[in-house]
Design a protein around this motif. Structure first.
Motif, short mmCIF file in Angstrom:
data_model
loop_
_atom_site.label_atom_id
_atom_site.label_comp_id
_atom_site.label_asym_id
_atom_site.label_seq_id
_atom_site.Cartn_x
_atom_site.Cartn_y
_atom_site.Cartn_z
N ASP A 444 31.62 46.25 50.46
CA ASP A 444 32.19 46.69 51.74
C ASP A 444 33.70 46.53 51.73
N ALA A 445 34.39 47.63 51.97
CA ALA A 445 35.86 47.64 52.09
C ALA A 445 36.57 47.08 50.86
N LYS A 446 35.85 47.03 49.73
CA LYS A 446 36.44 46.56 48.48
C LYS A 446 36.01 47.50 47.35
N PRO A 447 36.70 47.46 46.22
CA PRO A 447 36.27 48.30 45.09
C PRO A 447 34.84 47.94 44.66
N ASP A 448 34.07 48.95 44.28
CA ASP A 448 32.73 48.70 43.76
C ASP A 448 32.80 47.83 42.51
N HIS A 449 31.70 47.16 42.23
CA HIS A 449 31.59 46.37 41.01
C HIS A 449 30.63 47.05 40.03
N ILE A 450 30.89 46.88 38.76
CA ILE A 450 29.97 47.30 37.70
C ILE A 450 29.35 46.02 37.15
N CYS A 451 28.03 45.92 37.19
CA CYS A 451 27.36 44.65 36.90
C CYS A 451 26.21 44.83 35.90
N ARG A 452 25.83 43.70 35.33
CA ARG A 452 24.64 43.65 34.48
C ARG A 452 24.03 42.26 34.58
N ASN A 453 22.72 42.21 34.70
CA ASN A 453 22.02 40.94 34.74
C ASN A 453 21.66 40.50 33.32
N TYR A 454 21.62 39.22 33.11
CA TYR A 454 21.18 38.68 31.83
C TYR A 454 20.51 37.34 32.08
N GLU A 455 19.71 36.91 31.12
CA GLU A 455 18.92 35.70 31.28
C GLU A 455 19.39 34.64 30.31
N ILE A 456 19.62 33.45 30.77
CA ILE A 456 20.00 32.35 29.89
C ILE A 456 18.76 31.58 29.48
N LYS A 457 18.93 30.62 28.57
CA LYS A 457 17.79 30.02 27.88
C LYS A 457 16.82 29.27 28.79
N ASN A 458 17.27 28.81 29.97
CA ASN A 458 16.35 28.13 30.88
C ASN A 458 15.67 29.10 31.85
N GLU A 459 15.71 30.41 31.45
CA GLU A 459 15.09 31.50 32.19
C GLU A 459 15.73 31.74 33.56
N LYS A 460 16.93 31.26 33.71
CA LYS A 460 17.68 31.51 34.93
C LYS A 460 18.39 32.85 34.81
N ASN A 461 18.27 33.69 35.81
CA ASN A 461 18.93 34.99 35.80
C ASN A 461 20.37 34.86 36.27
N MET A 462 21.26 35.49 35.53
CA MET A 462 22.67 35.48 35.87
C MET A 462 23.15 36.92 36.01
N THR A 463 24.24 37.12 36.71
CA THR A 463 24.83 38.44 36.88
C THR A 463 26.30 38.40 36.49
N PHE A 464 26.71 39.38 35.68
CA PHE A 464 28.10 39.50 35.26
C PHE A 464 28.66 40.78 35.86
N CYS A 465 29.80 40.69 36.52
CA CYS A 465 30.39 41.85 37.18
C CYS A 465 31.89 41.95 36.89
N LEU A 466 32.38 43.18 36.85
CA LEU A 466 33.81 43.47 36.82
C LEU A 466 34.11 44.50 37.89
N GLY A 467 35.32 44.46 38.41
CA GLY A 467 35.70 45.38 39.47
C GLY A 467 35.99 46.77 38.94
N LYS A 468 35.38 47.78 39.55
CA LYS A 468 35.62 49.17 39.17
C LYS A 468 36.84 49.67 39.93
N THR A 469 37.85 50.10 39.20
CA THR A 469 39.07 50.59 39.84
C THR A 469 39.45 51.96 39.29
N LYS A 470 40.08 52.75 40.12
CA LYS A 470 40.57 54.05 39.68
C LYS A 470 41.82 53.81 38.86
#
Length: 641
Positions: A444-470
């Motif tokens: 909302d009112a900010k640049p969209d993010h480009i993200c991907r989920n990944y799983e670490i060894k204790n089966e915890k889900n993590m999300t990595f994002c970077l800001g999408k800019t023109k």
């Protein structure tokens, strides 16, 4: 000890080739290329880009006398042979290159005076061929920035006149992709648009000229790994097949290369780098164990290549008298590797069947180095062994504290960049299943993010994002075609102004330089342009490779490794490698060799064994092969069971 003369009868003949288009020339062009891993000498490790004709010819003469009998036949002049060696000239300088009226580089006439006769290397090639050697040169991808800025015409080799199509004359500015300059040499060269006939015509004029000079080997740079340019690689491969002269095609460098990436290109070339530059330090040498193992497991050693075979290339052997990376200086120092470390490198290169290109100044070749690079058993393994692979059933222990390891296995992961959350961002072929899973996260009112989920060894889900800019147009940037690139974007680091994700480094990397932030000042360049496709791939506009995110592998260094291979007379070759700084006892059970290689090679548990480096016959051994291996050292066994 001399090497078996049959060695020189395999692969490309060492007789001086002809430049004619006769039936004999066509016959040569059709023979199998790189039937065995190529061997030779390359000027880069000892001269950087400053080699001249005298130094090159002196090295070639020594090579013919001392190394040709052992199968070393390609004498290669490495990069920037067309650059003037004057004040102000360096790796990424602009305006110092010799470019002909068709936009093609020609040798620096001060460094290579025999080139004055034809603005080419034909005189040197004739002399090299008379020695029984083959002549090679280094090339950068695409076209010179100088040629594009000068807007030189393109030669049509069919007419000998400027290239004309659809009623217009085409020039360098029509084919140069200014947004795809080489990431680590942006002022030097850029990719060529091979989708248009004019771009292919320019490359055809280049490689036809090299064939006319008598070139037998081309090493094309800034076109593979994170600088991946598949269209240009395939175009060059096709153009080489048009020639009457067989020319070996080598690619460099190999930063971030994976078997998945090589699967798309190995059939079009004869050798291709799978690491960054290898220099004379242990960190660089040891970094090759994981990547060489992964290519062996993927069955890429000796796979189908350009009119012959292709070979994963671990880079040159930086032994003897050397220079430093990217300097304006010739050989001035001794190799920093110990004798044991040099033997380890030679043993791994041989077991992995890598091309063997010696890098030191041959005018200072000592007897110890000569004995390492001409060991007859290792050279036999390098050319004629089969079933080459890492052997995971090796047992080892430190002699000092009794630390014990067994059934060693080390997963291969080469990171592109990392953050502090325990993850790595890498690049791979978009066909790799690890490349999917990216998505857009609206803000909302900010640049969209480009993200991907990944799983670490204790089966915890993590999300990595970077800001999408023109992308914002920097003052020094060149505008790309807006229609073509309107769907592309920068990926910016949150909370850091003007910092964007790069797909390739701005400096040439060594083999061990694999973990560092790949971010730099935002600008309009293909290496910072990304696109999210419908398959969930985050695609780089620079290399067409796709980004991956995985948890960082938290594990200790594997300190003991082993490789195995077989010979054509029933031999088994077993190599122990101690990557530790402490002496280790290492052992392998004969029964485990049988499990891996089968009863064809292990018919009984009593075997005759010789250690290759020492030449010591160990007699009959029962149940296991073992030895005390020096720090950073190796032992290689020839075994008959």
């Amino acid at each position: 000890m001399g090497f078996p003369p049959f060695l020189l009868r395999h692969g490309v003949s060492s007789a001086p080739p002809s430049c004619s288009s006769s039936s004999a020339g066509r016959s040569k062009a059709n023979e199998e290329r790189a039937a065995v891993p190529p061997r030779g000498w390359n000027s880069y490790d000892s001269f950087s880009w400053t080699v001249d004709e005298d130094a090159y010819m002196q090295n070639a003469q020594i090579m013919a006398e001392k190394l040709l009998p052992f199968g070393y036949q390609y004498a290669v002049i490495d990069f920037l042979w067309y650059r003037k060696y004057v004040d102000g000239a360096y790796t990424d300088s602009y305006g110092f290159d010799n470019i002909d009226e068709w936009g093609r580089p020609f040798p620096d006439l001060q460094r290579f005076p025999s080139s004055r006769s034809d603005k080419g290397f034909s005189q040197i090639a004739i002399k090299v061929h008379e020695m029984g050697l083959k002549f090679g040169i280094h090339l950068m991808k695409g076209i010179s920035t100088q040629a594009v800025n000068a807007n030189t015409p393109i030669l049509d080799v069919k007419t000998g006149k400027p290239y004309v199509e659809n009623g217009r004359q085409w020039t360098a500015r029509d084919i140069g992709l200014t947004q795809r300059t080489c990431a680590w040499m942006p002022h030097g060269f850029m990719s060529v648009n091979t989708d248009i006939a004019a771009g292919r015509a320019f490359l055809r004029s280049l490689y036809r000229q090299y064939a006319d000079w008598g070139v037998d080997f081309v090493k094309v740079d800034c076109i593979f790994g994170t600088d991946y340019g598949p269209k240009e690689i395939i175009t060059i491969s096709e153009l080489l097949q048009e020639l009457d002269r067989p020319i070996i095609l080598s690619l460099s460098p190999g930063t971030e290369v994976t078997p998945a990436l090589a699967a798309n290109i190995s059939e079009h070339v004869n050798m291709y780098r799978i690491t960054g530059d290898d220099w004379d330090n242990w960190k660089d040498v040891s970094s090759h164990f994981d990547v060489s193992s992964s290519f062996a497991a993927a069955k890429k050693i000796g796979a189908t290549g350009l009119q012959g075979r292709s070979w994963p290339d671990l880079d040159m052997l930086p032994f003897g008298w050397l220079t430093d990376p990217s300097v304006n200086q010739g050989p001035h120092r001794k190799c920093n590797l110990t004798v044991d470390e040099q033997k380890t490198q030679m043993a791994l290169w041989s077991m992995a069947k890598s091309p063997l290109m010696y890098g030191g100044d041959l005018r200072h070749l000592d007897s110890s180095t000569l004995s390492i690079i001409t060991n007859p058993t290792l050279l036999k393994i390098n050319h004629y062994s089969e079933n080459n692979m890492e052997f995971h059933f090796v047992y080892s222990e430190r002699t000092s504290n009794g630390e014990h390891c067994s059934h060693l296995r080390s997963p291969c992961h080469i990171p592109l960049s990392k953050n502090d959350e325990g993850m790595v961002v890498g690049l791979t072929a978009c066909s790799d299943k690890k490349a999917s899973g990216w998505y857009m996260l609206p803000q909302d009112a900010k640049p969209d993010h480009i993200c991907r989920n990944y799983e670490i060894k204790n089966e915890k889900n993590m999300t990595f994002c970077l800001g999408k800019t023109k992308p914002l147009l920097a003052s020094d940037a060149t505008i790309m075609d807006k229609n073509e690139n309107q769907a592309k974007f920068h990926l910016a680091v949150t909370k850091i102004d003007d910092t964007c994700l790069d797909a390739s480094a701005s400096k040439r990397r060594t083999a061990s330089e694999t973990e560092f932030p790949m971010f730099s000042r935002c600008r309009w360049h293909a290496k910072q342009m990304w696109e999210l496709n419908e398959k969930g791939n985050l695609v780089s506009s620079y290399s067409s490779l796709c980004a991956t995110v995985e948890p960082r592998q938290e594990q200790g260094t594997v300190r003991a490794r082993a490789w195995v291979a077989t010979g054509n007379k029933g031999e088994i070759y077993l190599a122990f490698f101690n990557l530790d700084s402490t002496r280790r006892k290492m052992a392998a059970k004969i029964s485990d060799l049988g499990k891996v290689l089968g009863r064809t090679f292990v018919r009984k548990d009593l075997c005759r064994c010789t250690e290759v480096w020492s030449g010591r016959y160990l007699g009959l051994v029962k149940e296991e092969i073992s030895g005390m291996v020096n720090p950073h050292g190796s032992m290689v066994f020839e075994i008959i069971c």
